[in-house]
Design a protein around this motif. Structure first.
Motif, PDB file in Angstrom:
ATOM      1  N   ASN A   1      30.802 -83.278  -5.283  1.00  0.00           N
ATOM      2  CA  ASN A   1      30.962 -81.817  -5.348  1.00  0.00           C
ATOM      3  C   ASN A   1      32.365 -81.468  -4.856  1.00  0.00           C
ATOM      4  OD1 ASN A   1      30.395 -79.101  -5.680  1.00  0.00           O
ATOM      5  ND2 ASN A   1      29.386 -78.908  -3.688  1.00  0.00           N
ATOM      6  N   ARG A   2      33.378 -81.912  -5.596  1.00  0.00           N
ATOM      7  CA  ARG A   2      34.771 -81.763  -5.173  1.00  0.00           C
ATOM      8  C   ARG A   2      35.260 -80.333  -5.390  1.00  0.00           C
ATOM      9  NH1 ARG A   2      37.606 -87.584  -6.244  1.00  0.00           N
ATOM     10  NH2 ARG A   2      35.715 -88.829  -6.298  1.00  0.00           N
ATOM     11  N   TYR A   3      36.292 -79.975  -4.637  1.00  0.00           N
ATOM     12  CA  TYR A   3      36.891 -78.654  -4.797  1.00  0.00           C
ATOM     13  C   TYR A   3      37.429 -78.505  -6.218  1.00  0.00           C
ATOM     14  CZ  TYR A   3      36.951 -78.826   0.358  1.00  0.00           C
ATOM     15  OH  TYR A   3      36.623 -78.941   1.673  1.00  0.00           O
ATOM     16  N   VAL A   4      37.194 -77.363  -6.829  1.00  0.00           N
ATOM     17  CA  VAL A   4      37.665 -77.119  -8.194  1.00  0.00           C
ATOM     18  C   VAL A   4      39.166 -76.821  -8.204  1.00  0.00           C
ATOM     19  CG1 VAL A   4      37.467 -75.599 -10.207  1.00  0.00           C
ATOM     20  CG2 VAL A   4      35.405 -76.293  -8.943  1.00  0.00           C
ATOM     21  N   THR A   5      39.645 -76.072  -7.205  1.00  0.00           N
ATOM     22  CA  THR A   5      41.017 -75.553  -7.250  1.00  0.00           C
ATOM     23  C   THR A   5      41.803 -75.944  -6.001  1.00  0.00           C
ATOM     24  OG1 THR A   5      40.267 -73.656  -8.543  1.00  0.00           O
ATOM     25  CG2 THR A   5      42.421 -73.462  -7.499  1.00  0.00           C
ATOM     26  N   THR A   6      43.053 -76.342  -6.213  1.00  0.00           N
ATOM     27  CA  THR A   6      44.010 -76.593  -5.135  1.00  0.00           C
ATOM     28  C   THR A   6      45.232 -75.724  -5.387  1.00  0.00           C
ATOM     29  OG1 THR A   6      43.251 -78.898  -5.117  1.00  0.00           O
ATOM     30  CG2 THR A   6      45.237 -78.385  -3.848  1.00  0.00           C
ATOM     31  N   TYR A   7      45.795 -75.144  -4.306  1.00  0.00           N
ATOM     32  CA  TYR A   7      46.890 -74.181  -4.426  1.00  0.00           C
ATOM     33  C   TYR A   7      48.207 -74.789  -3.923  1.00  0.00           C
ATOM     34  CZ  TYR A   7      42.930 -70.918  -4.675  1.00  0.00           C
ATOM     35  OH  TYR A   7      41.769 -70.278  -5.017  1.00  0.00           O
ATOM     36  N   PHE A   8      49.325 -74.408  -4.581  1.00  0.00           N
ATOM     37  CA  PHE A   8      50.654 -74.920  -4.216  1.00  0.00           C
ATOM     38  C   PHE A   8      51.669 -73.780  -4.268  1.00  0.00           C
ATOM     39  CE2 PHE A   8      49.369 -79.349  -4.547  1.00  0.00           C
ATOM     40  CZ  PHE A   8      48.330 -79.304  -5.457  1.00  0.00           C
ATOM     41  N   ARG A   9      52.652 -73.803  -3.338  1.00  0.00           N
ATOM     42  CA  ARG A   9      53.711 -72.786  -3.299  1.00  0.00           C
ATOM     43  C   ARG A   9      55.043 -73.441  -2.926  1.00  0.00           C
ATOM     44  NH1 ARG A   9      53.047 -67.346  -2.322  1.00  0.00           N
ATOM     45  NH2 ARG A   9      54.605 -67.499  -0.659  1.00  0.00           N
ATOM     46  N   HIS A  10      56.124 -72.907  -3.509  1.00  0.00           N
ATOM     47  CA  HIS A  10      57.482 -73.386  -3.211  1.00  0.00           C
ATOM     48  C   HIS A  10      58.442 -72.214  -3.348  1.00  0.00           C
ATOM     49  CE1 HIS A  10      60.675 -76.589  -3.134  1.00  0.00           C
ATOM     50  NE2 HIS A  10      61.350 -75.604  -3.694  1.00  0.00           N
ATOM     51  N   ASN A  11      59.335 -72.030  -2.350  1.00  0.00           N
ATOM     52  CA  ASN A  11      60.337 -70.958  -2.373  1.00  0.00           C
ATOM     53  C   ASN A  11      61.713 -71.526  -2.699  1.00  0.00           C
ATOM     54  OD1 ASN A  11      58.464 -69.000  -1.636  1.00  0.00           O
ATOM     55  ND2 ASN A  11      58.831 -69.284   0.545  1.00  0.00           N
ATOM     56  N   PHE A  12      62.524 -70.715  -3.377  1.00  0.00           N
ATOM     57  CA  PHE A  12      63.916 -71.072  -3.640  1.00  0.00           C
ATOM     58  C   PHE A  12      64.751 -69.790  -3.627  1.00  0.00           C
ATOM     59  CE2 PHE A  12      61.834 -70.305  -7.679  1.00  0.00           C
ATOM     60  CZ  PHE A  12      62.733 -69.536  -8.390  1.00  0.00           C
TER      61      PHE A  12
END
Length: 724
Positions: A320-331
């Motif tokens: 029952n793995r997580y469906v969504t993973t979130y990522f962020r990067h600033n420039f």
């Protein structure tokens, strides 16, 4: 090569960049020698192609530039199976004794000026047979029968020419300004054929760049007065007094090489990430979101493949793995106006959505519509190692900090792996240098006096009545032209209620479908964007076409006054602009705007109607904005999206009939195909799904009068008045 300067142009090809050298003589070269035409590659051997290998019947729509192929797989040529020399292996289906007959391929490229191209040369490598289309028109057929080709049509014969590039010369007149598409269908000779091979090259030969030497010899003393009137009250007067001949001037302008694209986010960059299975809603996509509590690590990020630089968590239960993973990067961006192009490469497994400063700019292997933390990717595929190309609008960039936010989704809760990396590069504008040489041949005195007066007409100020309709122009239909005929005969302010240029709101569709009949009314137009405008990244062509009339690019909200009325134009494409609720940029702007309003009456308009009786109607979420407007005295709302006309009683934001609420007019009758009514929803008072036309709303000091204006031959009528 000492007498030439190399001028490098960067041509984007499906997210790749091809460097093409154009040679132009420098001043001082042989003036009697004509500049030579120079071929340039539009599609190189081994390019990346979108492809469909599921054995389906795609009919004919897939050949058109407007076809949406974002759900197709992608890979680098040579594509095929069975020979062992393929860079990308395509599928023949589950049964080797009943293989798919047809495999489809598509590739897009950009043309800055089609008139520059004098010749096209196409090389086709195919096994067994193929048909090639340029912008929907057939330009090559090899080892296929004559007549109509269907998905079950077999190639004529088996032959051994699969390794050769067969030459063809498509007519350059098929090219378009902007995006062009080559579409290819490759066919087998029989269902047990052992192999498929495909690659293609396309080269353009351009007219030689002109070499211009300007020699100016001044005439005897004269006085010349020229008056040009472009439109009242624009007048230009120039008076020139020139003395006897004195000089010869030669000016040489050189376009320097386009600067090399620079990396904003390289492969393997550091990313903030959240891998706890939580529902982050939409706020996490914004630049202002605080992600300091998130973990961080270099890409590739993921789990399950063994090639990750940073391993993320799938949770405590492998079933029952997580469906969504979130990522962020600033420039950081110092001056956004210096950026002429953005190229984004997305590596994802299984699906992903990418946002730039809160606006969606890429979607891969995920369904259309609203995405949340439980949405599964469409399918499992093997393209997780490729960087898929996208071209976000540079108009979305901000001076200072910018944010890329990405959500990666699994196809199912037991999916075995996740992969993520992303690149972003920017190309600055080219520069030019000018060298001017002046030689004095006599000793004289020259006096020049110039007086110029120029007055530019501004856009027409908004006036009553309002003339409203949405869902308008498609090149394949003349229905919108009938609506334009109605508009031609009416004074007032035109409100296009979104979905103005079908099907994808491209530059070419605004130019060819919308502008010919509605362009003459642009100065009195006050538009709002629809969902079809956002089928092209960031709705960039919409904002470019209307300019300041559409508000700030990437936002699209603004307001103005007419008499005793305050009129508010808003953007209802909430997922494309981050969100629309309390705390969003649009909501906060609206709070400030309404607080400063001094008018007694308030009207608003946007694309997605909050309710409609159209069968299967869907809408974006403007509930909190409706509540804010109602609290400030909203009198009526204009909207489209539903392809019909419907008038509602005064209602409150909850969709209940309420005499103290606001009235809604749904006017999706601007030219698109009309749809049918389903169950009639609460508050519906008048309905029409037979006649296209405009709604005319006359604004008075203490109220308004409405009238539906059908196209010629139409009979539907709806009129009435209400107070504010």
């Amino acid at each position: 090569m000492s007498s030439h300067v190399a001028r490098r142009l960067w041509w984007p090809v499906s997210g790749l960049v091809l460097a093409v050298l154009l040679l132009a003589p420098l001043a001082g070269g042989d003036p009697g020698r004509a500049a030579e035409s120079t071929p340039r590659s539009l599609i190189a051997a081994g390019a990346v192609w979108r492809y469909l290998d599921n054995g389906s019947n795609q009919g004919t729509a897939w050949r058109q530039p407007t076809f949406d192929d974002t759900t197709w797989k992608s890979g680098r040529a040579e594509l095929g199976y069975g020979d062992g020399d393929e860079t990308t292996v395509v599928s023949y289906g589950p049964n080797p004794n009943n293989r798919y007959v047809t495999t489809y391929f598509r590739h897009s490229f950009e043309i800055a000026d089609p008139s520059d191209v004098t010749r096209l040369d196409l090389g086709l490598r195919r096994d067994d047979g193929a048909v090639v289309y340029l912008n929907g028109t057939e330009v090559a057929r090899s080892n296929m029968p004559s007549g109509t080709i269907g998905y079950g049509t077999y190639a004529v014969t088996w032959d051994t020419s699969e390794t050769a590039y067969m030459p063809f010369s498509p007519p350059p007149g098929l090219l378009r300004l902007g995006t062009n598409t080559v579409a290819v269908e490759v066919h087998q000779t029989w269902r047990t054929s052992s192999d498929v091979s495909f690659d293609l090259t396309l080269t353009a030969t351009t007219a030689p760049p002109p070499t211009t030497t300007t020699t100016t010899t001044t005439a005897p003393p004269t006085t010349t007065t020229t008056t040009t009137t472009t439109a009242p009250p624009t007048t230009t007067t120039t008076t020139t007094t020139t003395a006897p001949p004195t000089t010869t001037t030669t000016t040489t302008t050189t376009t320097l090489p386009t600067p090399t694209p620079s990396s904003l986010i390289p492969a393997g960059a550091m990313w903030r990430y959240l891998d706890n299975g939580s529902n982050q809603g939409t706020a996490w996509r914004q630049t202002t979101f605080v992600d300091t509590a998130w973990k961080s690590g270099p890409a590739e990020l993921g789990y399950g493949d063994g090639d990750e630089d940073t391993v993320v968590s799938y949770g405590p239960n492998p079933n029952n793995r997580y469906v969504t993973t979130y990522f962020r990067h600033n420039f950081e961006i110092t001056d956004p106006s210096d950026v002429t192009r953005l190229d984004l490469g997305l590596r994802r497994d299984d699906g992903a959505v990418v946002y730039l400063n809160g606006t969606e700019v890429a979607r891969s292997n995920l369904p259309s519509g609203t995405i949340d933390y439980r949405t599964y990717a469409v399918t499992w595929d093997t393209s997780e190692t490729a960087f898929m190309p996208f071209s976000p609008s540079p108009g979305l960039l901000h001076a200072g900090t910018n944010t890329i936010a990405v959500e990666v989704h699994q196809t199912w809760i037991t999916s075995s792996d996740v992969s993520f990396d992303l690149t972003l590069t920017t190309t600055p504008p080219p520069t030019t240098t000018s060298t001017t040489t002046t030689t004095t041949t006599t000793t004289t005195t020259t006096t020049t006096t110039t007086t110029t007066t120029t007055t530019t007409l501004p856009p027409s100020p908004p006036t009553s009545p309002l003339l409203a309709a949405g869902d308008i122009a498609r090149c394949e239909s003349s229905a919108d032209e009938q609506v334009a005929d109605v508009l031609d005969g009416q004074a007032g302010t035109f409100l296009p209620l979104g979905d103005l240029a079908y099907p994808q709101g491209t530059t070419a569709e605004f130019r060819d479908c919308y502008d010919p009949r509605f362009g003459p009314h642009k100065s009195r137009t006050r538009p709002v964007p629809g969902n079809h405008e956002y089928y092209t990244s960031g709705a960039a062509p919409y904002y470019a076409y209307f300019g300041p009339l559409a508000g700030t690019p990437g936002q699209g909200w603004y307001s103005y006054d007419i008499g005793n009325w305050h009129v508010v134009a808003l953007n209802s494409n909430c997922p494309k602009i981050g969100w629309c609720g309390d705390g969003s940029p649009q909501y906060e702007w609206l709070e400030t705007d309404l607080a400063a309003n001094t008018k007694a009456c308030v009207a608003a308009y946007w694309h997605h109607a909050p309710w409609s009786s159209e069968a299967g109607y869907d809408t974006e979420d403007m509930q909190q904005i409706l509540s804010l407007l109602t609290g400030e005295g909203l009198d009526f709302l204009l909207a489209g999206h539903a392809h019909l006309y419907e008038r509602f009683a005064r209602m409150n934001p909850a969709g209940e009939v309420d005499p103290s609420g606001f009235r809604t007019f749904v006017v999706g009758t601007g030219g698109a195909t009309l749809r049918s009514f389903g169950p009639i929803v609460t508050g519906s008072e008048a309905r029409n799904a037979t006649d296209r036309g405009l709604l005319r709303v006359e604004l008075d000091a203490n109220g308004y009068t409405w009238q539906f204006l059908p196209v010629a031959g139409g009979t539907y009528a709806d009129t009435g008045t209400d107070t504010c």
